[in-house]
Design a protein around this motif. Structure first.
Motif: not given
Length: 114
Positions: A63-79
């Motif tokens: 659970v994110v408490l604070a901040g902003r980020a984007t997580v990407t998955f270079p090896d799997v087909d995931a949004a």
């Protein structure tokens, strides 16, 4: 490491989390720092400062408490995961990720399956 005793509480939003530079081999941009403080064997607070870095995940719900980020998955087909305060996410063990942190991210995590 800070432990959380049974029948006790802590403020995860202000808990001190020691930071260290992300290993150079994992840094794609900037000079991010990260660190965590364990509350139990499977629960803790993790912080990552702005920058872009790679990781290989463990089974984790967070659970994110604070901040902003984007997580990407270079090896799997995931949004991509666009994270902000209140975001709840799940990561699978062994998944390669790229974390693009634009505002220092602080999350509570529960690891170990499930």
């Amino acid at each position: 490491m800070t432990g959380l005793a049974p029948n006790a509480m802590t403020d995860a939003a202000t808990l001190e989390v020691p930071l260290e530079p992300v290993p150079a081999a994992q840094v794609l941009h900037g000079a991010p720092e990260s660190g965590w403080t364990a509350l139990t064997d499977t629960v803790g607070v993790w912080v990552h400062t702005p920058g872009v870095s790679t990781d290989v995940e463990e089974d984790e719900l967070f659970v994110v408490l604070a901040g902003r980020a984007t997580v990407t998955f270079p090896d799997v087909d995931a949004a991509p995961l666009d994270l902000g305060p209140g975001s709840v996410g799940r990561l699978a063990a062994g998944t390669a990720t790229v974390w693009t942190v634009t505002e220092t991210l602080r999350k509570v995590y529960v690891s170990g399956g499930g």
